[in-house]
Scaffold this motif. Sequence first.
Motif, PDB file in Angstrom:
ATOM      1  N   VAL A  82     -39.147 -14.485 -17.964  1.00 36.35           N
ATOM      2  CA  VAL A  82     -40.451 -14.888 -18.491  1.00 36.35           C
ATOM      3  C   VAL A  82     -41.362 -15.311 -17.352  1.00 36.35           C
ATOM      4  CG1 VAL A  82     -41.681 -16.575 -19.916  1.00 36.35           C
ATOM      5  CG2 VAL A  82     -39.547 -15.564 -20.746  1.00 36.35           C
ATOM      6  N   ALA A  83     -40.839 -16.138 -16.451  1.00 32.39           N
ATOM      7  CA  ALA A  83     -41.631 -16.642 -15.330  1.00 32.39           C
ATOM      8  C   ALA A  83     -42.144 -15.504 -14.456  1.00 32.39           C
ATOM      9  CB  ALA A  83     -40.799 -17.618 -14.500  1.00 32.39           C
ATOM     10  N   ALA A  84     -41.301 -14.495 -14.240  1.00 31.48           N
ATOM     11  CA  ALA A  84     -41.678 -13.389 -13.354  1.00 31.48           C
ATOM     12  C   ALA A  84     -42.788 -12.530 -13.946  1.00 31.48           C
ATOM     13  CB  ALA A  84     -40.444 -12.528 -13.062  1.00 31.48           C
ATOM     14  N   ALA A  85     -42.841 -12.412 -15.262  1.00 28.63           N
ATOM     15  CA  ALA A  85     -43.807 -11.513 -15.909  1.00 28.63           C
ATOM     16  C   ALA A  85     -45.034 -12.235 -16.459  1.00 28.63           C
ATOM     17  CB  ALA A  85     -43.111 -10.748 -17.043  1.00 28.63           C
ATOM     18  N   LEU A  86     -45.012 -13.557 -16.469  1.00 30.40           N
ATOM     19  CA  LEU A  86     -46.066 -14.330 -17.131  1.00 30.40           C
ATOM     20  C   LEU A  86     -47.402 -14.183 -16.405  1.00 30.40           C
ATOM     21  CD1 LEU A  86     -45.981 -16.301 -19.592  1.00 30.40           C
ATOM     22  CD2 LEU A  86     -45.884 -18.164 -17.925  1.00 30.40           C
ATOM     23  N   ARG A  87     -48.442 -13.925 -17.170  1.00 29.89           N
ATOM     24  CA  ARG A  87     -49.765 -13.818 -16.557  1.00 29.89           C
ATOM     25  C   ARG A  87     -50.351 -15.216 -16.382  1.00 29.89           C
ATOM     26  NH1 ARG A  87     -53.763 -12.034 -21.599  1.00 29.89           N
ATOM     27  NH2 ARG A  87     -54.688 -14.114 -21.813  1.00 29.89           N
ATOM     28  N   PRO A  88     -51.220 -15.420 -15.402  1.00 31.25           N
ATOM     29  CA  PRO A  88     -51.840 -16.735 -15.212  1.00 31.25           C
ATOM     30  C   PRO A  88     -52.602 -17.164 -16.470  1.00 31.25           C
ATOM     31  CG  PRO A  88     -52.218 -15.360 -13.284  1.00 31.25           C
ATOM     32  CD  PRO A  88     -51.619 -14.471 -14.334  1.00 31.25           C
ATOM     33  N   GLY A  89     -52.421 -18.403 -16.863  1.00 22.53           N
ATOM     34  CA  GLY A  89     -53.122 -18.935 -18.023  1.00 22.53           C
ATOM     35  C   GLY A  89     -52.433 -18.718 -19.351  1.00 22.53           C
ATOM     36  N   ALA A  90     -51.347 -17.956 -19.360  1.00 16.92           N
ATOM     37  CA  ALA A  90     -50.637 -17.716 -20.619  1.00 16.92           C
ATOM     38  C   ALA A  90     -49.947 -18.988 -21.088  1.00 16.92           C
ATOM     39  CB  ALA A  90     -49.620 -16.601 -20.445  1.00 16.92           C
ATOM     40  N   VAL A  91     -49.820 -19.110 -22.392  1.00 19.00           N
ATOM     41  CA  VAL A  91     -49.155 -20.258 -23.010  1.00 19.00           C
ATOM     42  C   VAL A  91     -47.736 -19.861 -23.402  1.00 19.00           C
ATOM     43  CG1 VAL A  91     -49.244 -21.906 -24.934  1.00 19.00           C
ATOM     44  CG2 VAL A  91     -51.374 -21.049 -23.914  1.00 19.00           C
ATOM     45  N   VAL A  92     -46.791 -20.764 -23.171  1.00 19.12           N
ATOM     46  CA  VAL A  92     -45.412 -20.538 -23.589  1.00 19.12           C
ATOM     47  C   VAL A  92     -45.064 -21.533 -24.681  1.00 19.12           C
ATOM     48  CG1 VAL A  92     -42.977 -20.604 -22.893  1.00 19.12           C
ATOM     49  CG2 VAL A  92     -44.686 -19.594 -21.370  1.00 19.12           C
ATOM     50  N   ALA A  93     -44.621 -21.017 -25.822  1.00 19.43           N
ATOM     51  CA  ALA A  93     -44.161 -21.859 -26.922  1.00 19.43           C
ATOM     52  C   ALA A  93     -42.684 -21.584 -27.150  1.00 19.43           C
ATOM     53  CB  ALA A  93     -44.947 -21.576 -28.191  1.00 19.43           C
ATOM     54  N   SER A  94     -41.981 -22.579 -27.642  1.00 22.13           N
ATOM     55  CA  SER A  94     -40.555 -22.413 -27.902  1.00 22.13           C
ATOM     56  C   SER A  94     -40.192 -22.961 -29.261  1.00 22.13           C
ATOM     57  CB  SER A  94     -39.722 -23.123 -26.837  1.00 22.13           C
ATOM     58  OG  SER A  94     -38.349 -23.107 -27.186  1.00 22.13           O
ATOM     59  N   VAL A  95     -39.386 -22.194 -29.999  1.00 22.50           N
ATOM     60  CA  VAL A  95     -38.835 -22.686 -31.258  1.00 22.50           C
ATOM     61  C   VAL A  95     -37.336 -22.960 -31.115  1.00 22.50           C
ATOM     62  CG1 VAL A  95     -40.583 -21.562 -32.676  1.00 22.50           C
ATOM     63  CG2 VAL A  95     -38.469 -20.342 -32.147  1.00 22.50           C
ATOM     64  N   ALA A  96     -36.852 -23.024 -29.879  1.00 15.80           N
ATOM     65  CA  ALA A  96     -35.436 -23.299 -29.622  1.00 15.80           C
ATOM     66  C   ALA A  96     -35.170 -24.787 -29.792  1.00 15.80           C
ATOM     67  CB  ALA A  96     -35.048 -22.842 -28.219  1.00 15.80           C
ATOM     68  N   ALA A  97     -34.280 -25.136 -30.686  1.00 12.71           N
ATOM     69  CA  ALA A  97     -34.036 -26.542 -31.016  1.00 12.71           C
ATOM     70  C   ALA A  97     -33.482 -27.318 -29.838  1.00 12.71           C
ATOM     71  CB  ALA A  97     -33.062 -26.634 -32.191  1.00 12.71           C
ATOM     72  N   GLY A  98     -34.035 -28.509 -29.621  1.00  6.98           N
ATOM     73  CA  GLY A  98     -33.460 -29.456 -28.683  1.00  6.98           C
ATOM     74  C   GLY A  98     -33.827 -29.276 -27.229  1.00  6.98           C
ATOM     75  N   VAL A  99     -34.478 -28.188 -26.853  1.00  7.94           N
ATOM     76  CA  VAL A  99     -34.787 -27.949 -25.441  1.00  7.94           C
ATOM     77  C   VAL A  99     -36.150 -28.569 -25.127  1.00  7.94           C
ATOM     78  CG1 VAL A  99     -35.039 -26.238 -23.614  1.00  7.94           C
ATOM     79  CG2 VAL A  99     -33.498 -25.791 -25.545  1.00  7.94           C
ATOM     80  N   PRO A 100     -36.219 -29.569 -24.250  1.00  8.13           N
ATOM     81  CA  PRO A 100     -37.479 -30.268 -23.996  1.00  8.13           C
ATOM     82  C   PRO A 100     -38.461 -29.428 -23.191  1.00  8.13           C
ATOM     83  CG  PRO A 100     -35.770 -31.101 -22.535  1.00  8.13           C
ATOM     84  CD  PRO A 100     -35.098 -30.145 -23.479  1.00  8.13           C
ATOM     85  N   THR A 101     -39.729 -29.802 -23.253  1.00  4.28           N
ATOM     86  CA  THR A 101     -40.753 -29.069 -22.510  1.00  4.28           C
ATOM     87  C   THR A 101     -40.502 -29.118 -21.018  1.00  4.28           C
ATOM     88  OG1 THR A 101     -42.185 -31.029 -22.527  1.00  4.28           O
ATOM     89  CG2 THR A 101     -42.532 -29.399 -24.269  1.00  4.28           C
ATOM     90  N   THR A 102     -39.892 -30.186 -20.516  1.00  2.00           N
ATOM     91  CA  THR A 102     -39.647 -30.300 -19.077  1.00  2.00           C
ATOM     92  C   THR A 102     -38.729 -29.189 -18.568  1.00  2.00           C
ATOM     93  OG1 THR A 102     -37.889 -31.900 -19.576  1.00  2.00           O
ATOM     94  CG2 THR A 102     -40.038 -32.787 -18.954  1.00  2.00           C
ATOM     95  N   THR A 103     -37.827 -28.712 -19.410  1.00  2.00           N
ATOM     96  CA  THR A 103     -36.942 -27.609 -19.015  1.00  2.00           C
ATOM     97  C   THR A 103     -37.762 -26.353 -18.734  1.00  2.00           C
ATOM     98  OG1 THR A 103     -35.063 -28.463 -20.262  1.00  2.00           O
ATOM     99  CG2 THR A 103     -35.056 -26.102 -19.784  1.00  2.00           C
ATOM    100  N   TYR A 104     -38.723 -26.070 -19.579  1.00  3.08           N
ATOM    101  CA  TYR A 104     -39.577 -24.902 -19.391  1.00  3.08           C
ATOM    102  C   TYR A 104     -40.507 -25.100 -18.194  1.00  3.08           C
ATOM    103  CZ  TYR A 104     -37.920 -23.860 -24.073  1.00  3.08           C
ATOM    104  OH  TYR A 104     -37.115 -23.604 -25.155  1.00  3.08           O
ATOM    105  N   GLU A 105     -41.085 -26.280 -18.101  1.00  7.55           N
ATOM    106  CA  GLU A 105     -42.036 -26.552 -17.015  1.00  7.55           C
ATOM    107  C   GLU A 105     -41.382 -26.427 -15.649  1.00  7.55           C
ATOM    108  OE1 GLU A 105     -44.783 -29.573 -19.731  1.00  7.55           O
ATOM    109  OE2 GLU A 105     -43.194 -30.363 -18.429  1.00  7.55           O
ATOM    110  N   ALA A 106     -40.100 -26.793 -15.561  1.00  9.15           N
ATOM    111  CA  ALA A 106     -39.399 -26.692 -14.284  1.00  9.15           C
ATOM    112  C   ALA A 106     -39.113 -25.244 -13.888  1.00  9.15           C
ATOM    113  CB  ALA A 106     -38.086 -27.470 -14.347  1.00  9.15           C
ATOM    114  N   ALA A 107     -39.005 -24.358 -14.876  1.00  6.92           N
ATOM    115  CA  ALA A 107     -38.627 -22.966 -14.604  1.00  6.92           C
ATOM    116  C   ALA A 107     -39.815 -22.018 -14.528  1.00  6.92           C
ATOM    117  CB  ALA A 107     -37.659 -22.473 -15.683  1.00  6.92           C
ATOM    118  N   LEU A 108     -40.968 -22.427 -15.059  1.00  7.35           N
ATOM    119  CA  LEU A 108     -42.133 -21.557 -15.130  1.00  7.35           C
ATOM    120  C   LEU A 108     -43.116 -21.882 -14.003  1.00  7.35           C
ATOM    121  CD1 LEU A 108     -42.677 -21.721 -18.986  1.00  7.35           C
ATOM    122  CD2 LEU A 108     -41.669 -19.828 -17.685  1.00  7.35           C
ATOM    123  N   PRO A 109     -44.053 -20.982 -13.720  1.00 11.32           N
ATOM    124  CA  PRO A 109     -45.047 -21.261 -12.675  1.00 11.32           C
ATOM    125  C   PRO A 109     -45.780 -22.570 -12.933  1.00 11.32           C
ATOM    126  CG  PRO A 109     -45.158 -18.957 -13.337  1.00 11.32           C
ATOM    127  CD  PRO A 109     -44.213 -19.631 -14.301  1.00 11.32           C
TER     128      PRO A 109
END
Length: 269
Positions: A82-109
Amino acid sequence: MSENIALIGGGRIGEALLGGLIAAGHAPGTLAVTEPHAGRAAELAERYGVRTSETVGGAVDGAGLVVIAVKPDVVAAVLPDVAAALRPGAVVASVAAGVPTTTYEAALPGGTPVVRVMPNTAMLVGRSMSGISGGRDATEAHVALVRGVMEAVGQAIVVPEAKLDALTALSGSGPAYAFLVAEAMIDAGVDLGLTRDQATTLATHTIAGAGALMVETSMSPVELRAAVTSPGGTTAAAIRELEKNGLRPAFYAATRACAERSAELGRLS
């Protein structure tokens, strides 16, 4: 909604979102789904007219909103793609239970807006109750964008992320409580002499009707219960036994255990 949307995961949740978005007027040509299994990908493409891709990058490329709809233990595996293909300014939403936003923020641009969603299984019939929380870089507009997506499959409220464990305990896991109550009612009906088919029809439609009354009238649950509980009557006798046998303490304990487990899973992710 004008953004192109990429759904990472073509399972039951992903398909529910697809159907809801299309029913809400979103053009199939603006939707893309990552589905590694060719047969399932072909099924989704034929049923909904959407673009499918075996790779995460193939779906994410050009999307303004990326919805991660995989199981929680798969999230870490898809985030690099996801991080490699994500365009600047795109929003990432998650419906995966229990995974905090910090997990995504650490892995994404850096600066990627992340919005976390806790839906429930009723989204499969367009009646989900979802909680939505914005991460560090998510603005009110980003949260509103995701809320619009989730309202295509039910209702949604915005809460601070710190409240999502409590929300999980109430609405995220809540359908299972209703199913358990229905199961108990059915077994009790059989014990009273009804056939299982009769008891199942009576219990399930009674619960569905009660839910509709709570949603579609202006009366509170307390008022609705009082309206069908005549002093000294049959319902009063039943309510007395439910209270005597600890209905409320059981729900308090159950929801607390659920919230604590949700918090624990978030720490482990």
